[in-house]
Design a protein around this motif. Structure first.
Motif, PDB file in Angstrom:
ATOM      1  N   UNK A 155       0.828  -1.207   0.000  1.00 54.54           N
ATOM      2  CA  UNK A 155       0.000   0.000   0.000  1.00 54.54           C
ATOM      3  C   UNK A 155       0.866   1.261   0.000  1.00 54.54           C
ATOM      4  N   UNK A 156       2.010   1.218   0.679  1.00 50.50           N
ATOM      5  CA  UNK A 156       2.919   2.373   0.704  1.00 50.50           C
ATOM      6  C   UNK A 156       3.518   2.657  -0.665  1.00 50.50           C
ATOM      7  N   UNK A 157       3.583   1.635  -1.507  1.00 47.76           N
ATOM      8  CA  UNK A 157       4.212   1.784  -2.821  1.00 47.76           C
ATOM      9  C   UNK A 157       3.274   2.348  -3.887  1.00 47.76           C
ATOM     10  N   UNK A 158       1.989   2.445  -3.595  1.00 47.91           N
ATOM     11  CA  UNK A 158       1.019   2.838  -4.619  1.00 47.91           C
ATOM     12  C   UNK A 158       1.294   4.245  -5.165  1.00 47.91           C
ATOM     13  N   UNK A 159       1.504   5.207  -4.298  1.00 54.97           N
ATOM     14  CA  UNK A 159       1.774   6.563  -4.788  1.00 54.97           C
ATOM     15  C   UNK A 159       3.113   6.634  -5.510  1.00 54.97           C
ATOM     16  N   UNK A 160       4.059   5.788  -5.094  1.00 59.26           N
ATOM     17  CA  UNK A 160       5.367   5.784  -5.732  1.00 59.26           C
ATOM     18  C   UNK A 160       5.275   5.292  -7.180  1.00 59.26           C
ATOM     19  N   UNK A 161       4.519   4.224  -7.415  1.00 60.58           N
ATOM     20  CA  UNK A 161       4.412   3.735  -8.798  1.00 60.58           C
ATOM     21  C   UNK A 161       3.622   4.713  -9.662  1.00 60.58           C
ATOM     22  N   UNK A 162       2.694   5.421  -9.064  1.00 60.58           N
ATOM     23  CA  UNK A 162       1.956   6.427  -9.827  1.00 60.58           C
ATOM     24  C   UNK A 162       2.872   7.585 -10.219  1.00 60.58           C
ATOM     25  N   UNK A 163       3.843   7.861  -9.382  1.00 59.55           N
ATOM     26  CA  UNK A 163       4.801   8.933  -9.654  1.00 59.55           C
ATOM     27  C   UNK A 163       5.850   8.495 -10.679  1.00 59.55           C
ATOM     28  N   UNK A 164       6.377   7.275 -10.517  1.00 60.37           N
ATOM     29  CA  UNK A 164       7.455   6.803 -11.390  1.00 60.37           C
ATOM     30  C   UNK A 164       6.943   6.230 -12.707  1.00 60.37           C
ATOM     31  N   UNK A 191      -4.816  -4.542  -4.098  1.00 60.85           N
ATOM     32  CA  UNK A 191      -4.992  -3.112  -4.374  1.00 60.85           C
ATOM     33  C   UNK A 191      -3.775  -2.564  -5.131  1.00 60.85           C
ATOM     34  N   UNK A 192      -2.590  -2.911  -4.647  1.00 62.90           N
ATOM     35  CA  UNK A 192      -1.362  -2.474  -5.318  1.00 62.90           C
ATOM     36  C   UNK A 192      -1.323  -2.980  -6.761  1.00 62.90           C
ATOM     37  N   UNK A 193      -1.643  -4.261  -6.963  1.00 62.47           N
ATOM     38  CA  UNK A 193      -1.589  -4.838  -8.303  1.00 62.47           C
ATOM     39  C   UNK A 193      -2.616  -4.208  -9.236  1.00 62.47           C
ATOM     40  N   UNK A 194      -3.776  -3.861  -8.706  1.00 60.77           N
ATOM     41  CA  UNK A 194      -4.787  -3.185  -9.525  1.00 60.77           C
ATOM     42  C   UNK A 194      -4.267  -1.836 -10.022  1.00 60.77           C
ATOM     43  N   UNK A 195      -3.634  -1.083  -9.110  1.00 59.87           N
ATOM     44  CA  UNK A 195      -3.103   0.223  -9.498  1.00 59.87           C
ATOM     45  C   UNK A 195      -1.910   0.079 -10.429  1.00 59.87           C
ATOM     46  N   UNK A 196      -1.088  -0.949 -10.205  1.00 58.39           N
ATOM     47  CA  UNK A 196       0.064  -1.198 -11.082  1.00 58.39           C
ATOM     48  C   UNK A 196      -0.409  -1.581 -12.481  1.00 58.39           C
ATOM     49  N   UNK A 197      -1.470  -2.374 -12.555  1.00 58.29           N
ATOM     50  CA  UNK A 197      -2.019  -2.801 -13.848  1.00 58.29           C
ATOM     51  C   UNK A 197      -2.486  -1.614 -14.678  1.00 58.29           C
ATOM     52  N   UNK A 198      -3.035  -0.597 -14.027  1.00 56.17           N
ATOM     53  CA  UNK A 198      -3.485   0.594 -14.749  1.00 56.17           C
ATOM     54  C   UNK A 198      -2.308   1.305 -15.418  1.00 56.17           C
TER      55      UNK A 198
END
Length: 239
Positions: A155-164, A191-198
């Protein structure tokens, strides 16, 4: 002169004075798996009290972190909420040592998904986005005794992948959590994988395919939520 102990006592007195059983009943439905024992203080009142505390002289991050060691172990929901709200407001003062202190919180009292996710999105993500720590500092959290500390990793990584806008290296980092035993961790990973998939569908789909017959189905429920029905079918477990 205000001390961490006197601030803690003031916060408890405030919560007791503004307790509302109707608010407890309203929000308890969001905590079906437990972890919600509250006074029932409304969010606007919490915000107003936090603002008043921050306006007092001598209230800086080291002071708040000392008070947080008293607040985080408390069983009432608002106690940890005060710690999170105060620390969030002082993000300009964060250092790598602040991260270590917050990591300690999981050993003394973080005990529900709501505090965990707020901590991740509003506080821990700041350390990663500002490069105060490398994400590798979360390595030991993946085997933490507290399941919410393990949930905090993806969950902590979600904003990071959105940024990078890059996900592959983070998929490798969270991979060991694919076989975690706890539902709350499954939700966080999904949740993380869903956001990463986007962001990058191909590597995430390959990653999911690798685990479709072994990992908990709840991860896939979350991870494939935004996929088409036809695409979801690809990740059904073989009977």
């Amino acid at each position: 002169m205000t001390t961490p102990q006197s601030l803690y006592s003031d916060i408890i007195a405030f919560c007791q004075a503004h307790a509302d059983e109707a608010m407890v009943k309203k929000y308890s439905r969001y905590f079906k798996e437990g972890g919600y024992d509250a006074y029932g203080v409304s969010y606007p009142l919490l915000q107003a009290k936090v603002s008043a505390i921050l306006a007092e002289p001598g209230i800086d991050l080291p002071f708040v972190l000392q008070a947080s060691r008293l607040l985080i172990p408390g069983t009432k929901y608002e106690e940890a909420s005060f710690a999170l709200m105060l620390v969030k407001a002082l993000k300009k003062q964060y250092t790598a040592d602040t991260f270590k202190e917050i990591g300690y919180w999981f050993s003394i009292g973080i005990r529900n998904w709501a505090h965990t996710d707020a901590l991740c999105s509003e506080i821990l993500s700041v350390f990663l986005l500002k490069k105060l720590i490398p994400y590798g500092e979360l390595e030991s959290w993946k085997t933490g005794v507290n399941k919410f500390q393990r949930r905090a990793v993806p969950v902590s990584l979600i904003k990071l992948i959105k940024e990078t806008r890059s996900v592959s290296e983070y998929l490798y980092f969270i991979e060991s959590l694919m076989m975690d035993k706890e539902r709350e961790v499954h939700q966080g990973v999904g949740w993380f994988l869903r956001e990463a998939w986007k962001i990058e569908p191909a590597p995430v789909e390959a990653f999911l395919m690798k685990y479709k017959d072994t990992a908990p189905r709840l991860i896939f429920q979350y991870a494939t939520e935004k996929m088409t029905t036809a695409k979801k079918e690809r990740f059904r477990r073989k009977k």
